[in-house]
Design a protein around this motif. Structure first.
Motif, short mmCIF file in Angstrom:
data_model
loop_
_atom_site.label_atom_id
_atom_site.label_comp_id
_atom_site.label_asym_id
_atom_site.label_seq_id
_atom_site.Cartn_x
_atom_site.Cartn_y
_atom_site.Cartn_z
N LYS A 69 18.63 -33.19 -45.91
CA LYS A 69 17.88 -34.24 -45.23
C LYS A 69 16.83 -33.64 -44.29
N LEU A 70 17.18 -32.53 -43.64
CA LEU A 70 16.19 -31.84 -42.80
C LEU A 70 15.03 -31.32 -43.64
N ARG A 71 15.34 -30.81 -44.85
CA ARG A 71 14.28 -30.32 -45.73
C ARG A 71 13.36 -31.47 -46.15
N LEU A 72 13.94 -32.60 -46.55
CA LEU A 72 13.11 -33.75 -46.95
C LEU A 72 12.25 -34.25 -45.80
N LEU A 73 12.83 -34.32 -44.60
CA LEU A 73 12.07 -34.75 -43.43
C LEU A 73 10.95 -33.78 -43.12
N ALA A 74 11.25 -32.48 -43.19
CA ALA A 74 10.23 -31.48 -42.90
C ALA A 74 9.12 -31.50 -43.94
N LEU A 75 9.46 -31.78 -45.18
CA LEU A 75 8.43 -31.87 -46.22
C LEU A 75 7.57 -33.12 -46.06
N LYS A 76 8.16 -34.22 -45.61
CA LYS A 76 7.41 -35.47 -45.46
C LYS A 76 6.42 -35.42 -44.31
N VAL A 77 6.75 -34.68 -43.26
CA VAL A 77 5.88 -34.67 -42.07
C VAL A 77 5.21 -33.31 -41.87
N GLN A 78 4.88 -32.64 -42.95
CA GLN A 78 4.18 -31.35 -42.85
C GLN A 78 2.83 -31.50 -42.16
N TRP A 79 2.21 -32.65 -42.28
CA TRP A 79 0.92 -32.88 -41.64
C TRP A 79 1.03 -32.77 -40.12
N TYR A 129 7.14 -27.29 -34.31
CA TYR A 129 6.49 -26.37 -35.25
C TYR A 129 7.52 -25.49 -35.93
N TRP A 130 8.51 -24.99 -35.18
CA TRP A 130 9.56 -24.15 -35.76
C TRP A 130 10.37 -24.93 -36.79
N LEU A 131 10.72 -26.17 -36.47
CA LEU A 131 11.48 -26.99 -37.42
C LEU A 131 10.69 -27.24 -38.70
N LEU A 132 9.40 -27.54 -38.56
CA LEU A 132 8.57 -27.82 -39.73
C LEU A 132 8.25 -26.56 -40.52
N TYR A 133 8.31 -25.42 -39.89
CA TYR A 133 8.06 -24.15 -40.57
C TYR A 133 9.31 -23.65 -41.29
N THR A 134 10.49 -23.90 -40.72
CA THR A 134 11.73 -23.32 -41.21
C THR A 134 12.36 -24.12 -42.35
N PHE A 135 12.51 -25.41 -42.19
CA PHE A 135 13.38 -26.18 -43.08
C PHE A 135 12.80 -26.59 -44.43
N PRO A 136 11.50 -26.49 -44.70
CA PRO A 136 11.08 -26.75 -46.09
C PRO A 136 11.58 -25.68 -47.07
N GLY A 137 12.01 -24.55 -46.60
CA GLY A 137 12.45 -23.47 -47.47
C GLY A 137 13.91 -23.52 -47.87
N VAL A 138 14.60 -24.61 -47.57
CA VAL A 138 16.02 -24.73 -47.93
C VAL A 138 16.14 -24.77 -49.45
N PRO A 139 16.94 -23.88 -50.05
CA PRO A 139 17.07 -23.91 -51.52
C PRO A 139 17.92 -25.09 -51.98
N ASP A 140 17.68 -25.52 -53.22
CA ASP A 140 18.49 -26.58 -53.81
C ASP A 140 19.92 -26.09 -54.00
N LYS A 141 20.85 -27.04 -54.16
CA LYS A 141 22.23 -26.67 -54.39
C LYS A 141 22.35 -25.92 -55.72
N SER A 174 22.32 -23.75 -42.66
CA SER A 174 23.23 -24.63 -41.92
C SER A 174 23.42 -24.13 -40.49
N VAL A 175 23.52 -22.81 -40.34
CA VAL A 175 23.62 -22.23 -38.99
C VAL A 175 22.34 -22.52 -38.21
N LEU A 176 21.19 -22.38 -38.88
CA LEU A 176 19.91 -22.69 -38.22
C LEU A 176 19.83 -24.17 -37.85
#
Length: 123
Positions: free
Chosen positions: A4-14, A61-73, A94-96
């Motif tokens: 969910k963090l990855r999807l949120l970070a991808l949606k608000v990259q702007w 900025y750190w959240l939007l930079y970090t969480f789009p890189g979460v790999p799929d299951k 998950s630790v991050l």
């Protein structure tokens, strides 16, 4: 949670650019108050809001930079070591995510206290 963090970070990259501009503006204001306007107390009331804005923009900025890189299951079709690598990366994310949650909560408390002091002093 990390998906969910990855999807949120991808949606608000702007918003990454907005956070960067606000952070740089806050940093410039802090440097101007401390260095460029040294000895004068004309803009002292802007210290606390500019530091709070800088911290929030850095966190966003750190959240939007970090969480789009979460790999799929990892799927069952992949080999054992490939699944192990993917699951290890997901564990680190998950630790991050926990660190991000704690940092956000701490920054929220710092914001409330900082604005309380600011309003009592300058409000």
């Amino acid at each position: 949670m990390i998906d969910k963090l990855r999807l949120l970070a991808l949606k608000v990259q702007w918003f990454k650019g907005v956070a960067l501009v606000v952070g740089l503006a806050s940093l410039a204001l802090i440097f101007y108050i401390l260095i460029g306007n040294a000895g004068s107390s004309q803009y002292d009331y802007l210290h606390i809001p500019s530091v709070i804005a800088l911290l929030w923009s850095a966190l966003i900025y750190w959240l939007l930079y970090t969480f789009p890189g979460v790999p799929d299951k990892a799927s069952r079709e992949l080999g054992f070591f490939k699944r192990l690598g993917i699951n290890f990366k997901r564990f680190l994310y998950s630790v991050l995510a926990i660190v991000a949650f704690v940092t956000t909560a701490g920054l929220l408390i710092l914001t409330l206290r900082g604005l309380s002091v600011w309003l009592q002093s300058y409000g």
